[in-house]
Design an enzyme around this catalytic site. Structure first.
Site, PDB file in Angstrom:
ATOM      1  N   ASP A   9      55.419  31.370 102.962  1.00 45.81           N
ATOM      2  CA  ASP A   9      55.590  32.645 103.668  1.00 45.81           C
ATOM      3  C   ASP A   9      56.708  32.445 104.698  1.00 45.81           C
ATOM      4  OD1 ASP A   9      55.050  35.330 104.480  1.00 45.81           O
ATOM      5  OD2 ASP A   9      53.758  34.630 106.086  1.00 45.81           O
ATOM      6  N   CYS A  36      50.923  43.182 103.367  1.00 43.14           N
ATOM      7  CA  CYS A  36      51.725  42.129 103.993  1.00 43.14           C
ATOM      8  C   CYS A  36      50.692  41.096 104.393  1.00 43.14           C
ATOM      9  CB  CYS A  36      52.445  42.668 105.228  1.00 43.14           C
ATOM     10  SG  CYS A  36      53.148  41.349 106.263  1.00 43.14           S
ATOM     11  N   THR A  37      50.967  39.827 104.086  1.00 36.08           N
ATOM     12  CA  THR A  37      49.935  38.808 104.326  1.00 36.08           C
ATOM     13  C   THR A  37      49.645  38.596 105.805  1.00 36.08           C
ATOM     14  OG1 THR A  37      51.672  37.131 104.091  1.00 36.08           O
ATOM     15  CG2 THR A  37      50.285  37.581 102.157  1.00 36.08           C
ATOM     16  N   HIS A  38      50.531  39.044 106.671  1.00 35.50           N
ATOM     17  CA  HIS A  38      50.243  38.965 108.107  1.00 35.50           C
ATOM     18  C   HIS A  38      49.109  39.915 108.517  1.00 35.50           C
ATOM     19  CE1 HIS A  38      54.087  36.834 108.493  1.00 35.50           C
ATOM     20  NE2 HIS A  38      53.806  36.599 109.764  1.00 35.50           N
ATOM     21  N   CYS A  61      53.493  35.977 100.365  1.00 37.54           N
ATOM     22  CA  CYS A  61      54.295  36.966 101.079  1.00 37.54           C
ATOM     23  C   CYS A  61      54.546  38.111 100.115  1.00 37.54           C
ATOM     24  CB  CYS A  61      55.620  36.323 101.502  1.00 37.54           C
ATOM     25  SG  CYS A  61      56.813  37.501 102.171  1.00 37.54           S
ATOM     26  N   ASN A  62      54.102  39.294 100.489  1.00 43.08           N
ATOM     27  CA  ASN A  62      54.291  40.453  99.614  1.00 43.08           C
ATOM     28  C   ASN A  62      55.766  40.783  99.446  1.00 43.08           C
ATOM     29  OD1 ASN A  62      51.513  42.271  99.174  1.00 43.08           O
ATOM     30  ND2 ASN A  62      51.418  40.899 100.926  1.00 43.08           N
ATOM     31  N   THR A  63      56.521  40.703 100.539  1.00 41.17           N
ATOM     32  CA  THR A  63      57.930  41.102 100.486  1.00 41.17           C
ATOM     33  C   THR A  63      58.685  40.225  99.493  1.00 41.17           C
ATOM     34  OG1 THR A  63      57.701  41.593 102.845  1.00 41.17           O
ATOM     35  CG2 THR A  63      59.911  41.690 101.926  1.00 41.17           C
ATOM     36  N   TYR A  76      61.341  38.668 106.626  1.00 40.39           N
ATOM     37  CA  TYR A  76      61.812  39.137 105.320  1.00 40.39           C
ATOM     38  C   TYR A  76      61.767  40.662 105.239  1.00 40.39           C
ATOM     39  CZ  TYR A  76      61.905  34.535 102.954  1.00 40.39           C
ATOM     40  OH  TYR A  76      62.198  33.256 102.546  1.00 40.39           O
ATOM     41  N   GLY A  77      60.848  41.261 105.991  1.00 42.00           N
ATOM     42  CA  GLY A  77      60.661  42.711 105.909  1.00 42.00           C
ATOM     43  C   GLY A  77      61.891  43.495 106.310  1.00 42.00           C
TER      44      GLY A  77
HETATM   45  N1  DGL Z   1      54.153  38.006 105.395  1.00 41.61           N
HETATM   46  C1  DGL Z   1      55.230  38.701 104.775  1.00 41.61           C
HETATM   47  C2  DGL Z   1      54.700  39.683 103.722  1.00 41.61           C
HETATM   48  O1  DGL Z   1      53.619  39.515 103.209  1.00 41.61           O
HETATM   49  C3  DGL Z   1      56.215  39.444 105.643  1.00 41.61           C
HETATM   50  C4  DGL Z   1      56.601  38.997 106.981  1.00 41.61           C
HETATM   51  C5  DGL Z   1      58.083  39.140 107.235  1.00 41.61           C
HETATM   52  O2  DGL Z   1      58.586  40.259 107.404  1.00 41.61           O
HETATM   53  O3  DGL Z   1      58.727  38.092 107.196  1.00 41.61           O
HETATM   54  O4  DGL Z   1      55.368  40.627 103.376  1.00 41.61           O
END
Ligand code: DGL
Length: 265
Positions: free
Chosen positions: A11, A189-191, A75-77, A43-44
């Site tokens: 991530d 988003c995994t956060h 990480c979804n993104t 990443y978003g």
């Molecule tokens: N944890 C990431 C996700 O699942 C995104 C966090 C980021 O923007 O870097 O999309």
């Protein structure tokens, strides 16, 4: 037979810890290496082109370092943008984390769901495709928030954030046409599962929150079925991808979650 090859969890920051937890519950002896692309965070707010170039190359370098048996893109993104190029580039099983629209469609009674992710995730055609395949009879509202990623990072560093700010972020879904019937929110988003309690407390009424952690753990268990594990899981390792010498990311949230060996890439 003992097999010490780890699972590599990837991530940008602490988000992957929401995937580590169900993996540890299901596979308690699995050695884990967590890779955090601190230099690429967030990443978003990156473009599709940047992530399509960055993620496969980086995972290649990380795979050389960690020699994993499998990679989880936690990480979804990164998953909705770069899963295919990563699978083409690497000769390893890759498990992606994509918005849990299917399980949300299985439980939504009102047939209105919200997808809360990063700005980059919620605009992806991958999400249109999931909605068309698994939730074609649902209204799928979307909202992207980088602030919520920062709140999750802050929470794991014991820094407070304002309850009113969570309510404001949720307004981004509830205030859309159809939002008055919203009953299920996909934490895409995994956060975000790391701040689920705060979101639930700030929601204008009770809603179900759904995310992919358990499903990912089951997928990893399925793909590693029949493989050996060490007698006991060794301490976790965290590898930070940094800007260069002098860059020292904060390892406390990882140490607090069983990743005591810290390395830089
Ligand atoms: N944890 C990431 C996700 O699942 C995104 C966090 C980021 O923007 O870097 O999309």
């Amino acid at each position: 037979m003992d097999d010490a090859r780890p699972l590599l969890i990837f991530d940008t920051g602490v988000g992957g810890l929401s995937i580590v937890e169900p993996i540890r519950r299901l596979l308690p002896r699995a050695p884990l290496v967590y890779a955090a692309d601190s230099a690429g965070f967030p990443y978003g707010e990156k473009s599709e082109a940047e992530l399509t170039a960055r993620v496969p190359a980086l995972l290649g370098r990380l795979a050389e370092r960690a020699r994993p048996r499998l990679i989880v893109i936690a990480c979804n993104t990164a998953s909705v943008i770069a899963l295919d190029p990563v699978r083409h580039a690497l000769d390893l099983p890759i498990v992606g984390t994509v918005p849990a629209i299917k399980p949300a469609a299985e439980i939504s009674k009102s047939r209105v769901m919200g997808v809360l992710g990063t700005q980059s995730t919620v605009r992806q055609p991958y999400v249109d495709d999931l909605a068309a395949r698994f939730a074609s009879d649902c209204v799928v509202l979307r909202h992207g928030s980088h602030e919520l990623v920062e709140f999750a990072e802050a929470k794991l560093r014991d820094e407070p954030s304002e309850p009113a700010a969570y309510a404001r972020i949720l307004e981004g879904l509830f205030a859309q046409p159809g939002g008055d019937r919203l009953d299920t929110i996909v934490l895409a988003c995994t956060h975000f599962p790391l701040v689920e309690h705060e979101l639930a407390a700030a929601a204008p009424r009770p809603v179900a929150f759904v995310h992919g952690g358990e499903g990912i753990a089951r997928r990893v268990a399925f793909l590693t079925e029949g493989q050996g594990w060490p007698e006991a899981a060794p301490e976790g390792r965290v590898i930070f991808v940094t800007e260069g010498p002098g860059d020292a990311p904060d390892a406390r949230p990882f140490r607090a979650n069983g990743f005591s060996e810290v390395e830089l890439l």
